[in-house]
Structures are given as C-alpha cells and as structure tokens.
Enzyme design. Structure first.
Site, short mmCIF file in Angstrom:
data_model
loop_
_atom_site.label_atom_id
_atom_site.label_comp_id
_atom_site.label_asym_id
_atom_site.label_seq_id
_atom_site.Cartn_x
_atom_site.Cartn_y
_atom_site.Cartn_z
N ASP A 24 0.83 -1.21 0.00
CA ASP A 24 0.00 0.00 0.00
C ASP A 24 0.86 1.26 0.00
O ASP A 24 2.01 1.24 0.43
CB ASP A 24 -0.91 -0.02 1.23
CG ASP A 24 -2.06 0.96 1.10
OD1 ASP A 24 -2.47 1.27 -0.04
OD2 ASP A 24 -2.55 1.44 2.16
N ASN A 72 -10.96 -2.78 -5.40
CA ASN A 72 -10.21 -1.82 -6.22
C ASN A 72 -10.83 -1.61 -7.61
O ASN A 72 -10.52 -0.62 -8.28
CB ASN A 72 -8.74 -2.23 -6.37
CG ASN A 72 -7.91 -2.08 -5.11
OD1 ASN A 72 -6.94 -2.81 -4.89
ND2 ASN A 72 -8.25 -1.13 -4.26
#
Ligand code: IPE
Ligand code: IPE
Ligand code: MG
Length: 258
Positions: A24, A72
C-alpha cells in the site's frame, strides 16, 4: 546427561514460511512528488521485483502479494486500466526472471474478472512455472477474503445439496480447503506498507495467527532492508497460539534437549 538450560531458546524462532504483503501507499507516494497515482504503481513494480528476489533468497516458501483487491475495481477507470496494463507488463517482462529463479507463480482471487489480455499470459505463466519449487509467488488479484470465504461456503453447500457431504463433516479443514490458498501454510507474517493499520479484506481466515507488521514506508520505497527489519521484528515475537508463554518455553526446551 542433562544439558544446561539455555537462557534463550536454543532454536532460533522459526523463519516465516509464508509472508503476505499488503503493498500500500503507491498513490500517496506519487502525489507527494506531484505525479499521477499511476507513477506510484509503476515504481511499485520495481519494489515487487526486489522483494520477490529477497524473499526467495531468504528461504520464504510462499509470498502472497496483495496486488489488486475485489474492491479496487471501483477506482477510476483510468487507474484500473493502468493497473491492468502494469500487470500485463509484469507477467510478460518478469517471465524469464521468474523461471530463472525457480519460482512458481499462482494467482488467487476472482481471476476470471481480469481482462482476457491479462488473464491469458497470467494463466500461461502459471502453467509454465507449475513445476518450480524454490518459492511460490501468489498474486492476489481481484482478491477479497470475504468473497473467497463465500465461494468456499457455497461450494460446500452445493455438495450438501447433492447429498455428497454431511453438514456435520464441515470443519476447518473443509472450509479452508475450499479457499484459494488450500495446501499452503497459513501466513506467519503479514506486512502492510503505507502507514495504515488494517487488513482491507486480505487473508482474513488464513491470518488467524499471523504476526502483523505495519510500516510507514510507502510500497515504492520498500527495500530488502525494510524486509529484514520486518523479519527481525518477527523473530522477536513469541507465538503462543493460545498457550501460555511458560508452556511455549517449556516446549522449546524439550525440543532442544531431544
Ligand atoms: C496500493 O497503493 C496499490 C493498490 C491498491 C492497487 P494505493 O493505490 O492504494 O496507494 P494509496 O494507499 O492511495 O497511497
Ligand atoms: C489494499 O489497499 C489493497 C491492495 C494493496 C491491493 P487499499 O488501498 O485498497 O486499501 P484501503 O482502501 O486503504 O483499505
Ligand atoms: Mg491504498
């Protein structure tokens, strides 16, 4: 003859066999540099390469990289398209390196959702690398742990409906065996880069006893040095699995005296 009791356990704590990484911080890394988020994803691909190599060199058996979550897909279309292109580039560009390093590549998640221009080369590399044994590299793509659990539960329900399975026989092995990670050791260590402290739908079942390591380092900046810091932290954990610390220590002493 009894041996003197070592102050520290004689065996070094087991190295992590399976590591999961929540990669991330790409977007924020790029934004801090006044660049588009996709530049962060591109740079993140370099971090993937060095981390894969470093994990293999350190004897990791399974490395699971959270590359694209089921959630996502809801990102802006252009970002999703750029990520799919990067994935395609990765699979094609790293094919030779993956084979040279004896790495078996496997995708987990709802891979059927990926566009066919990515899925084709991905499936081909999975097939080509299937006899490699030096490390398994699992790419979590269109992956969501809840979705994975639902798939496993549904498959069991279908077997019950067909009269092939008694509900009384549904146990952890049955449910876990229906997950994409079936047959792999559970993750010992989960690393999340980018500063957030959450799992974001990653390996929820499998991480029941994983050690969770959070670092502020953004994924594009992650180096083998950061990996070693995570390993060192992991080596200092006492994994108790519900036992007392004294029980765990007694067990280590007993094994050391055998
Ligand atoms: C992780 O980085 C990569 C993916 C989720 C595909 P992000 O894109 O989430 O970066 P941040 O968290 O917005 O900085
Ligand atoms: C998790 O990161 C998914 C990947 C790293 C692929 P996200 O950036 O999507 O997670 P949230 O939205 O911050 O929880
Ligand atoms: Mg993020």
């Amino acid at each position: 003859m009894t041996r003197p009791i070592p102050l520290r356990p004689a065996e070094p704590p087991a190295a992590p066999r399976h590591i999961g990484i929540i990669m991330d911080g790409n977007g924020r890394w790029a934004n801090r540099r006044g660049q588009p988020r996709t530049a962060g994803h591109r740079e993140g691909a370099e971090a993937v390469n060095r981390t894969v190599t470093a994990c293999r060199e350190r004897g990791v058996e399974v490395l699971t990289l959270y590359a694209f979550s089921a959630q996502n897909w809801a990102r802006p279309e252009t970002e999703v398209a750029a990520l799919m292109q990067l994935l395609y580039d990765y699979v094609l560009g790293e094919r030779a390196s993956i084979m040279r390093q004896g790495i078996r590549l496997q995708a987990i998640g709802d891979v059927e959702q990926l566009p066919s221009f990515v899925r084709g080369p991905l499936r081909a590399l999975e097939a080509e690398s299937r006899h490699n044994h030096d490390m398994t590299l699992a790419l979590a793509l269109s992956y969501g742990s809840r979705e994975e659990l639902v798939r496993s539960a549904r498959a069991l329900a279908e077997r019950v409906a067909r009269g092939e399975l008694d509900p009384a026989d549904i146990d952890e092995a049955a449910l876990g065996g229906g997950l994409d990670t079936a047959g792999w050791p559970d993750p010992d260590l989960i690393i999340r880069t980018g500063g957030e402290r959450r799992l974001s739908n990653f390996l929820l079942w499998q991480a029941a006893y994983a050690e969770l390591y959070f670092t502020p380092v953004a994924w594009p900046d992650f180096t083998p040095h950061d990996l070693d810091a995570a390993f060192a932290w992991f080596a200092d954990r006492q994994r108790r699995f519900g036992l007392t610390g004294e029980q765990v220590e007694a067990d280590v002493m007993e094994r050391a005296s055998c």
